[in-house]
Design a protein around this motif. Structure first.
Motif, mmCIF file in Angstrom:
data_model
loop_
_atom_site.group_PDB
_atom_site.id
_atom_site.type_symbol
_atom_site.label_atom_id
_atom_site.label_comp_id
_atom_site.label_asym_id
_atom_site.label_seq_id
_atom_site.Cartn_x
_atom_site.Cartn_y
_atom_site.Cartn_z
ATOM 1 N N ARG A 16 0.837 -1.193 0.000
ATOM 2 C CA ARG A 16 0.000 0.000 0.000
ATOM 3 C C ARG A 16 0.876 1.249 0.000
ATOM 4 N NH1 ARG A 16 -5.217 -0.500 0.874
ATOM 5 N NH2 ARG A 16 -5.528 1.332 2.166
ATOM 6 N N MET A 17 0.327 2.316 -0.566
ATOM 7 C CA MET A 17 1.034 3.597 -0.635
ATOM 8 C C MET A 17 0.031 4.692 -0.297
ATOM 9 S SD MET A 17 3.018 5.029 -3.974
ATOM 10 C CE MET A 17 3.055 6.781 -4.309
ATOM 11 N N ASN A 18 0.366 5.512 0.701
ATOM 12 C CA ASN A 18 -0.511 6.608 1.136
ATOM 13 C C ASN A 18 -1.937 6.129 1.442
ATOM 14 O OD1 ASN A 18 1.575 8.495 0.976
ATOM 15 N ND2 ASN A 18 1.174 8.868 -1.189
ATOM 16 N N GLY A 19 -2.037 4.971 2.103
ATOM 17 C CA GLY A 19 -3.328 4.464 2.548
ATOM 18 C C GLY A 19 -4.170 3.768 1.502
ATOM 19 N N GLU A 20 -3.636 3.580 0.297
ATOM 20 C CA GLU A 20 -4.383 2.932 -0.780
ATOM 21 C C GLU A 20 -3.537 1.820 -1.375
ATOM 22 O OE1 GLU A 20 -5.511 5.914 -3.605
ATOM 23 O OE2 GLU A 20 -6.653 7.057 -2.125
ATOM 24 N N ASP A 21 -4.171 0.929 -2.143
ATOM 25 C CA ASP A 21 -3.401 -0.080 -2.858
ATOM 26 C C ASP A 21 -2.363 0.628 -3.723
ATOM 27 O OD1 ASP A 21 -4.910 -2.137 -1.798
ATOM 28 O OD2 ASP A 21 -6.236 -2.282 -3.529
ATOM 29 N N LEU A 22 -1.262 -0.047 -3.983
ATOM 30 C CA LEU A 22 -0.219 0.552 -4.829
ATOM 31 C C LEU A 22 -0.802 0.970 -6.173
ATOM 32 C CD1 LEU A 22 2.759 -1.923 -4.297
ATOM 33 C CD2 LEU A 22 2.649 0.443 -3.527
ATOM 34 N N PRO A 23 -0.273 2.055 -6.740
ATOM 35 C CA PRO A 23 -0.678 2.400 -8.106
ATOM 36 C C PRO A 23 -0.372 1.231 -9.044
ATOM 37 C CG PRO A 23 0.575 4.202 -7.115
ATOM 38 C CD PRO A 23 0.671 3.026 -6.185
ATOM 39 N N THR A 24 -1.182 1.072 -10.074
ATOM 40 C CA THR A 24 -1.058 -0.038 -11.014
ATOM 41 C C THR A 24 0.362 -0.215 -11.535
ATOM 42 O OG1 THR A 24 -3.335 0.373 -11.683
ATOM 43 C CG2 THR A 24 -2.013 -0.986 -13.149
ATOM 44 N N LYS A 25 1.084 0.875 -11.778
ATOM 45 C CA LYS A 25 2.431 0.762 -12.340
ATOM 46 C C LYS A 25 3.396 0.021 -11.421
ATOM 47 C CE LYS A 25 4.047 5.342 -10.879
ATOM 48 N NZ LYS A 25 4.528 6.626 -11.373
ATOM 49 N N PHE A 26 3.085 -0.089 -10.113
ATOM 50 C CA PHE A 26 3.958 -0.788 -9.178
ATOM 51 C C PHE A 26 3.500 -2.213 -8.898
ATOM 52 C CE2 PHE A 26 4.697 3.709 -7.674
ATOM 53 C CZ PHE A 26 5.907 3.837 -8.335
ATOM 54 N N GLY A 27 2.414 -2.644 -9.526
ATOM 55 C CA GLY A 27 1.923 -4.003 -9.326
ATOM 56 C C GLY A 27 1.411 -4.190 -7.910
ATOM 57 N N LYS A 28 1.482 -5.426 -7.418
ATOM 58 C CA LYS A 28 0.961 -5.745 -6.084
ATOM 59 C C LYS A 28 1.992 -5.555 -4.987
ATOM 60 C CE LYS A 28 -3.127 -7.151 -7.344
ATOM 61 N NZ LYS A 28 -4.337 -6.500 -6.946
ATOM 62 N N ALA A 29 3.288 -5.563 -5.315
ATOM 63 C CA ALA A 29 4.332 -5.442 -4.288
ATOM 64 C C ALA A 29 5.508 -4.651 -4.846
ATOM 65 C CB ALA A 29 4.788 -6.825 -3.826
ATOM 66 N N PHE A 30 6.012 -3.702 -4.055
ATOM 67 C CA PHE A 30 7.077 -2.783 -4.455
ATOM 68 C C PHE A 30 8.102 -2.773 -3.330
ATOM 69 C CE2 PHE A 30 7.778 2.109 -5.242
ATOM 70 C CZ PHE A 30 8.987 1.862 -5.870
ATOM 71 N N LEU A 31 9.343 -3.120 -3.611
ATOM 72 C CA LEU A 31 10.393 -3.096 -2.596
ATOM 73 C C LEU A 31 10.918 -1.673 -2.483
ATOM 74 C CD1 LEU A 31 12.021 -4.914 -0.635
ATOM 75 C CD2 LEU A 31 13.827 -4.904 -2.356
ATOM 76 N N VAL A 32 10.711 -1.054 -1.307
ATOM 77 C CA VAL A 32 11.142 0.326 -1.075
ATOM 78 C C VAL A 32 12.197 0.360 0.023
ATOM 79 C CG1 VAL A 32 8.971 1.307 -1.910
ATOM 80 C CG2 VAL A 32 9.236 0.845 0.522
ATOM 81 N N TRP A 33 13.080 1.339 -0.072
ATOM 82 C CA TRP A 33 14.217 1.480 0.839
ATOM 83 C C TRP A 33 14.100 2.779 1.618
ATOM 84 C CZ3 TRP A 33 18.072 -2.257 1.077
ATOM 85 C CH2 TRP A 33 18.004 -3.253 0.097
ATOM 86 N N PRO A 34 14.678 2.837 2.815
ATOM 87 C CA PRO A 34 14.620 4.077 3.612
ATOM 88 C C PRO A 34 15.550 5.132 3.039
ATOM 89 C CG PRO A 34 15.956 2.459 4.746
ATOM 90 C CD PRO A 34 15.398 1.786 3.523
ATOM 91 N N ARG A 35 14.990 6.033 2.296
ATOM 92 C CA ARG A 35 15.781 7.078 1.635
ATOM 93 C C ARG A 35 15.391 8.415 2.228
ATOM 94 N NH1 ARG A 35 15.404 7.438 -4.815
ATOM 95 N NH2 ARG A 35 17.080 5.928 -4.766
ATOM 96 N N ARG A 36 16.388 9.127 2.739
ATOM 97 C CA ARG A 36 16.162 10.472 3.267
ATOM 98 C C ARG A 36 17.281 11.366 2.762
ATOM 99 N NH1 ARG A 36 16.222 7.227 7.564
ATOM 100 N NH2 ARG A 36 18.113 8.161 8.361
ATOM 101 N N GLU A 37 16.946 12.554 2.362
ATOM 102 C CA GLU A 37 17.986 13.484 1.938
ATOM 103 C C GLU A 37 18.915 13.751 3.109
ATOM 104 O OE1 GLU A 37 16.911 16.828 -0.498
ATOM 105 O OE2 GLU A 37 14.963 15.889 -0.834
ATOM 106 N N GLY A 38 20.198 13.676 2.871
ATOM 107 C CA GLY A 38 21.183 13.957 3.893
ATOM 108 C C GLY A 38 21.370 12.837 4.904
ATOM 109 N N ALA A 39 20.789 11.671 4.638
ATOM 110 C CA ALA A 39 20.929 10.553 5.576
ATOM 111 C C ALA A 39 22.276 9.872 5.334
ATOM 112 C CB ALA A 39 19.789 9.557 5.399
#
Length: 143
Positions: A97-120
């Motif tokens: 899920r992304m922002n409280g909804e199912d992932l957008p269609t372009k990301f399919g059912k599962a999207f591997l995301v990493w902790p990315r922060r500017e200046g981290a």
């Protein structure tokens, strides 16, 4: 010879018995129901800063046990090999899920995301475009 073990990882939507995600992994079915146990706020080359919900890749039973790498396969055939040390250090999220909804269609059912922060400074990769290969969507298999 490579032996690939497969099982079904299913995620069910709240108030629904519809299959939300099907991912093959390690021999036994694993089920997750909303609310998903993990979340992360991060951004990617393909998204603005967003709130993702899912499961930590490293929390899927034994994904890095007795091995140094894990392979993920996307629906379109794209395959990546990740170091277990990176999975353990950075805790990427297999998001459904992304922002409280199912992932957008372009990301399919599962999207591997990493902790990315500017200046981290503690995040050694994932900030440069050359690191984008570690982000994979439409994940269908973990082995």
């Amino acid at each position: 010879m490579v032996v690939r073990y497969k099982a079904i990882l299913t995620a069910f939507l709240i108030f629904s018995s519809e299959l939300s995600a099907e991912i093959f992994f390690s021999g036994t079915p694993i089920q997750f129901q909303e609310p998903y146990p993990h979340s992360m706020t991060t951004y990617s080359t393909w998204t603005e800063t967003a709130y993702f919900e899912g499961v930590r890749l490293g929390s899927i039973g034994g994904v890095c046990e007795n091995r140094k790498t894990v392979n993920l396969l996307a629906e379109n055939g794209y395959r990546i090999e990740l170091q277990c040390a990176d999975i353990e250090r950075y805790n990427p999220l297999l998001a459904f899920r992304m922002n409280g909804e199912d992932l957008p269609t372009k990301f399919g059912k599962a999207f591997l995301v990493w902790p990315r922060r500017e200046g981290a400074l503690s995040f050694a990769f994932g900030v440069q475009p050359s690191d984008d290969w570690r982000w994979i969507w439409s994940v269908t298999e973990v082995d």
